[in-house]
Scaffold this motif. Sequence first.
Motif, PDB file in Angstrom:
ATOM      1  N   MET A  47       0.838  -1.192   0.000  1.00  0.00           N
ATOM      2  CA  MET A  47       0.000   0.000   0.000  1.00  0.00           C
ATOM      3  C   MET A  47       0.879   1.250   0.000  1.00  0.00           C
ATOM      4  N   THR A  48       0.643   2.146  -0.945  1.00  0.00           N
ATOM      5  CA  THR A  48       1.448   3.358  -1.023  1.00  0.00           C
ATOM      6  C   THR A  48       0.735   4.505  -0.330  1.00  0.00           C
ATOM      7  N   HIS A  49       1.506   5.527   0.002  1.00  0.00           N
ATOM      8  CA  HIS A  49       0.977   6.732   0.613  1.00  0.00           C
ATOM      9  C   HIS A  49       1.332   7.898  -0.288  1.00  0.00           C
ATOM     10  N   GLN A  50       0.343   8.685  -0.694  1.00  0.00           N
ATOM     11  CA  GLN A  50       0.602   9.802  -1.579  1.00  0.00           C
ATOM     12  C   GLN A  50       1.467  10.837  -0.869  1.00  0.00           C
ATOM     13  N   PRO A  51       2.452  11.432  -1.582  1.00  0.00           N
ATOM     14  CA  PRO A  51       3.247  12.479  -0.965  1.00  0.00           C
ATOM     15  C   PRO A  51       2.354  13.682  -0.636  1.00  0.00           C
ATOM     16  N   PRO A  52       2.464  14.229   0.556  1.00  0.00           N
ATOM     17  CA  PRO A  52       1.559  15.305   0.953  1.00  0.00           C
ATOM     18  C   PRO A  52       2.019  16.650   0.441  1.00  0.00           C
ATOM     19  N   GLN A  53       1.143  17.625   0.506  1.00  0.00           N
ATOM     20  CA  GLN A  53       1.563  19.009   0.424  1.00  0.00           C
ATOM     21  C   GLN A  53       1.990  19.391   1.835  1.00  0.00           C
ATOM     22  N   LEU A  54       3.256  19.663   2.023  1.00  0.00           N
ATOM     23  CA  LEU A  54       3.777  19.871   3.373  1.00  0.00           C
ATOM     24  C   LEU A  54       3.163  21.103   4.034  1.00  0.00           C
ATOM     25  N   ARG A  55       2.873  20.957   5.317  1.00  0.00           N
ATOM     26  CA  ARG A  55       2.413  22.099   6.099  1.00  0.00           C
ATOM     27  C   ARG A  55       3.574  23.060   6.344  1.00  0.00           C
ATOM     28  N   THR A  56       3.250  24.314   6.609  1.00  0.00           N
ATOM     29  CA  THR A  56       4.256  25.299   7.003  1.00  0.00           C
ATOM     30  C   THR A  56       3.913  25.800   8.396  1.00  0.00           C
ATOM     31  N   VAL A  57       4.901  25.761   9.290  1.00  0.00           N
ATOM     32  CA  VAL A  57       4.707  26.238  10.656  1.00  0.00           C
ATOM     33  C   VAL A  57       5.645  27.409  10.915  1.00  0.00           C
ATOM     34  N   GLN A  58       5.305  28.187  11.915  1.00  0.00           N
ATOM     35  CA  GLN A  58       6.149  29.307  12.337  1.00  0.00           C
ATOM     36  C   GLN A  58       6.867  28.908  13.619  1.00  0.00           C
ATOM     37  N   VAL A  59       8.175  29.025  13.629  1.00  0.00           N
ATOM     38  CA  VAL A  59       8.937  28.707  14.836  1.00  0.00           C
ATOM     39  C   VAL A  59       8.750  29.828  15.853  1.00  0.00           C
ATOM     40  N   ILE A  60       8.349  29.465  17.088  1.00  0.00           N
ATOM     41  CA  ILE A  60       8.121  30.500  18.100  1.00  0.00           C
ATOM     42  C   ILE A  60       9.078  30.385  19.279  1.00  0.00           C
ATOM     43  N   ARG A  61       9.761  29.223  19.422  1.00  0.00           N
ATOM     44  CA  ARG A  61      10.667  29.087  20.570  1.00  0.00           C
ATOM     45  C   ARG A  61      11.772  28.097  20.246  1.00  0.00           C
ATOM     46  N   TYR A  62      12.995  28.513  20.507  1.00  0.00           N
ATOM     47  CA  TYR A  62      14.158  27.642  20.388  1.00  0.00           C
ATOM     48  C   TYR A  62      14.316  26.954  21.735  1.00  0.00           C
ATOM     49  N   VAL A  63      14.227  25.606  21.750  1.00  0.00           N
ATOM     50  CA  VAL A  63      14.231  24.883  23.018  1.00  0.00           C
ATOM     51  C   VAL A  63      15.640  24.454  23.398  1.00  0.00           C
ATOM     52  N   THR A  64      16.277  23.653  22.531  1.00  0.00           N
ATOM     53  CA  THR A  64      17.625  23.168  22.860  1.00  0.00           C
ATOM     54  C   THR A  64      18.315  22.639  21.609  1.00  0.00           C
ATOM     55  N   PRO A  65      19.642  22.818  21.506  1.00  0.00           N
ATOM     56  CA  PRO A  65      20.352  22.239  20.358  1.00  0.00           C
ATOM     57  C   PRO A  65      20.523  20.743  20.531  1.00  0.00           C
ATOM     58  N   LEU A  66      20.596  20.042  19.398  1.00  0.00           N
ATOM     59  CA  LEU A  66      20.920  18.616  19.384  1.00  0.00           C
ATOM     60  C   LEU A  66      22.328  18.508  18.845  1.00  0.00           C
ATOM     61  N   ARG A  67      23.286  18.442  19.727  1.00  0.00           N
ATOM     62  CA  ARG A  67      24.677  18.571  19.306  1.00  0.00           C
ATOM     63  C   ARG A  67      25.269  17.279  18.750  1.00  0.00           C
ATOM     64  N   ILE A  98       7.153  15.651   8.102  1.00  0.00           N
ATOM     65  CA  ILE A  98       8.073  16.700   7.661  1.00  0.00           C
ATOM     66  C   ILE A  98       7.267  17.959   7.374  1.00  0.00           C
ATOM     67  N   VAL A  99       7.739  19.085   7.869  1.00  0.00           N
ATOM     68  CA  VAL A  99       7.064  20.369   7.639  1.00  0.00           C
ATOM     69  C   VAL A  99       8.095  21.407   7.221  1.00  0.00           C
ATOM     70  N   PHE A 100       7.622  22.441   6.540  1.00  0.00           N
ATOM     71  CA  PHE A 100       8.430  23.632   6.349  1.00  0.00           C
ATOM     72  C   PHE A 100       8.314  24.479   7.610  1.00  0.00           C
ATOM     73  N   ALA A 101       9.425  25.066   8.036  1.00  0.00           N
ATOM     74  CA  ALA A 101       9.451  25.843   9.275  1.00  0.00           C
ATOM     75  C   ALA A 101       9.995  27.236   8.985  1.00  0.00           C
ATOM     76  N   GLU A 102       9.159  28.226   9.202  1.00  0.00           N
ATOM     77  CA  GLU A 102       9.528  29.610   8.933  1.00  0.00           C
ATOM     78  C   GLU A 102      10.226  30.203  10.149  1.00  0.00           C
ATOM     79  N   LEU A 103      11.402  30.786   9.904  1.00  0.00           N
ATOM     80  CA  LEU A 103      12.186  31.392  10.977  1.00  0.00           C
ATOM     81  C   LEU A 103      12.226  32.902  10.749  1.00  0.00           C
ATOM     82  N   ASP A 104      11.636  33.640  11.668  1.00  0.00           N
ATOM     83  CA  ASP A 104      11.551  35.093  11.546  1.00  0.00           C
ATOM     84  C   ASP A 104      12.917  35.737  11.763  1.00  0.00           C
TER      85      ASP A 104
END
Length: 265
Positions: A1-21, A72-78
């Motif tokens: 069973m296949t899954h159609q590729p989506p139209q990715l959502r776009t979110v706005q980043v509002i808080r930087y929590v922590t780096p993943l080093r 997976i989403v697009f993430a807008e960084l102000d």
Amino acid sequence: MTHQPPQLRTVQVIRYVTPLREGGSLPAIVEADDDFMYVLKFRGSGQGVKALIAELIAGELARVLGLRIPEIVFAELDEAFGRTEPDEEIQDLLRASEGLNLALHYLSGAITYDPLVTTLDARLASQIVWLDALITNVDRTARNTNMLMWHRELWLIDHGASFFFHHAWDHWEEKARSPFVLIKDHVLLPQATELDAVDAEYRTLLTTEQLQAIVSLIPDDWLTVESPFASAQEHRQAYVQFLTTRLAHSSIFVKAAQDAREARI
């Protein structure tokens, strides 16, 4: 069973929590305006937008094939986002990443896949090995599996090192027909005993229309940064052509994986 590729959502980043080093590109956990947490991959990191393109194409290919990938989403960084960040290295990264970035849903509580603890069945192992040979993913080794166990299910992450040819695009048509010799280091290769069956199935699932739909998700401005192509559309078509050519010659990378497996066991 296949899954159609989506139209990715776009979110706005509002808080930087922590780096993943753990990663060289300093991805980070962030909070977005939809109240979800994401692992943000920055366009201003060392590998730039090419790592984001690889992450997007590889992730959506995996999803079409029925493998588990965090959303997976697009993430807008102000532009004002990094002004209050005290760490200069992170502040520079945030400033270099203003605009559209890529993020994956954060799987809270997930643990790194350990092949000594969890053994996958031959079919799933073969599916993942096949995908990684298709996309030339160098980063699924015992040292760094880039797989997570979450709610007792296996999830694939971190595909930014895939399609390594696209950092130069030299002789890419020839590379599309080449075996992937680094598959010899794949963490799941010993269990991948069903590559022929998976190859027969997956070649029918990944149609040209599917590939074009996935590649069409790449934003234009990611395709015009240090691009050797005349236009974003020409750049997109090169990715589609690489994948269609590689699929048409999948027996080359499948045999290379089988030979590597025999040599390893």
